[in-house]
Design an enzyme around this catalytic site. Sequence first.
Site, PDB file in Angstrom:
ATOM      1  N   ASP A  53       0.760  -1.110  -0.049  1.00  0.00           N
ATOM      2  CA  ASP A  53      -0.089  -0.036   0.006  1.00  0.00           C
ATOM      3  C   ASP A  53       1.039   1.197  -0.111  1.00  0.00           C
ATOM      4  OD1 ASP A  53       1.023  -0.035   2.590  1.00  0.00           O
ATOM      5  OD2 ASP A  53      -0.922  -0.044   3.705  1.00  0.00           O
ATOM      6  N   ASP A  92      -0.888  -6.166  -0.420  1.00  0.00           N
ATOM      7  CA  ASP A  92      -1.635  -5.402   0.945  1.00  0.00           C
ATOM      8  C   ASP A  92      -3.029  -5.297   0.947  1.00  0.00           C
ATOM      9  OD1 ASP A  92       0.436  -4.996   3.026  1.00  0.00           O
ATOM     10  OD2 ASP A  92       1.330  -3.056   1.960  1.00  0.00           O
ATOM     11  N   LYS A 122      -1.158  -9.529   2.779  1.00  0.00           N
ATOM     12  CA  LYS A 122      -0.743  -8.972   3.793  1.00  0.00           C
ATOM     13  C   LYS A 122      -1.508  -7.993   4.466  1.00  0.00           C
ATOM     14  CE  LYS A 122       3.201  -6.176   3.882  1.00  0.00           C
ATOM     15  NZ  LYS A 122       2.587  -4.859   4.396  1.00  0.00           N
ATOM     16  N   GLU A 124      -1.801  -5.394   8.434  1.00  0.00           N
ATOM     17  CA  GLU A 124      -0.970  -5.039   9.515  1.00  0.00           C
ATOM     18  C   GLU A 124      -1.596  -5.154  11.052  1.00  0.00           C
ATOM     19  OE1 GLU A 124      -0.219  -0.866   8.838  1.00  0.00           O
ATOM     20  OE2 GLU A 124       0.469  -1.343   7.111  1.00  0.00           O
ATOM     21  N   GLU A 191       8.808  -4.151  10.551  1.00  0.00           N
ATOM     22  CA  GLU A 191       9.300  -2.906  10.086  1.00  0.00           C
ATOM     23  C   GLU A 191       9.750  -1.980  11.183  1.00  0.00           C
ATOM     24  OE1 GLU A 191       6.529  -1.133   7.502  1.00  0.00           O
ATOM     25  OE2 GLU A 191       7.846   0.824   7.264  1.00  0.00           O
TER      26      GLU A 191
HETATM   27  O1  KIV Z   1       3.603  -1.183   1.779  1.00  0.00           O
HETATM   28  C1  KIV Z   1       4.767  -1.433   1.855  1.00  0.00           C
HETATM   29  O2  KIV Z   1       5.667  -1.144   0.777  1.00  0.00           O
HETATM   30  C2  KIV Z   1       5.115  -2.273   2.946  1.00  0.00           C
HETATM   31  C3  KIV Z   1       6.446  -2.356   3.147  1.00  0.00           C
HETATM   32  C4  KIV Z   1       7.211  -1.323   3.578  1.00  0.00           C
HETATM   33  C5  KIV Z   1       6.895  -3.694   3.853  1.00  0.00           C
HETATM   34  O3  KIV Z   1       4.475  -2.611   3.671  1.00  0.00           O
END
Ligand code: KIV
Length: 273
Positions: A53, A92, A122, A124, A191
């Site tokens: 994202d 994401d 993915k 969070e 992160e």
């Molecule tokens: O969105 C993204 O690029 C990420 C990375 C920083 C792992 O989540």
Amino acid sequence: MSVTPTKPIKRVTVHTLEEMKQRGEKISMLTAYDFSLAKIVDDAEIDIILVGDSASNVMAGHETTLPITLDQMIYHASSVIRAVKRALVVVDLPFGSYQGNSKEALVSSIRIMKESGAHAIKLEGGEEVVESVKRIISAGVPVMGHLGLTPQSIYKFGTYAVRAVEKDEADKLIKDAQILQEAGCFAIVLEKIPAELAAQVAAMLTIPVIGIGAGGGVDGQVLVLHDMLGINKDFSPRFMRRYLNLYDQIKDSVEHYIADVKSKNFPNVGEQY
Ligand code: KIV
């Protein structure tokens, strides 16, 4: 006439990553958001492509990752998927597409998988998203976790500073990592946390831990492609290694082209019909 046989491409799967961790082979991961760059990254044999994202920042110019929508993520993911023959493509779940409840999280994940052809999602968070993680995995969708600095919560943190420096937050992160593994995540991104803590988490878990600003003691590394290629000049945190200075190279080329057009040096006789 002899035809040179082409080497069959072996796709990276979540099981490949598990095996890589077991034999101590580091995992490489980069972001990509479009067909052309995803093709180069895949041809270079990256293990994982993340349709992050962070597209909200680097592709759309937003200050945070919050504004990007599910439809926009699906658009980016579909473009990437059309280019990729080898890497595992993880997408994401954008802000607002999964925090409501586990059903919403499942519906958003299914849209990504069905409409883009991605291989995994993915999201969070730790304990607070575990119900969603379980529900998504029970539908057959592999899930990657993301702990530490979670940019979708930037207004809660108030800063992009290093996370989990204090014991309480470090303890919660360790617990969350364990919870995500038990819930069935195939990998976790950590992160911007202290290297020692990240190494401790990687040693504790059987699933791969991919770091960004989390030191070398984890199972793999991820960077934002536009940052490591030097397309963004203004973003240079300590953890970011710049492999190219594309901003200057592209700008020089564009200036050269403009000068050629203005001076009538382009096109020349060989460049016309
Ligand atoms: O969105 C993204 O690029 C990420 C990375 C920083 C792992 O989540």
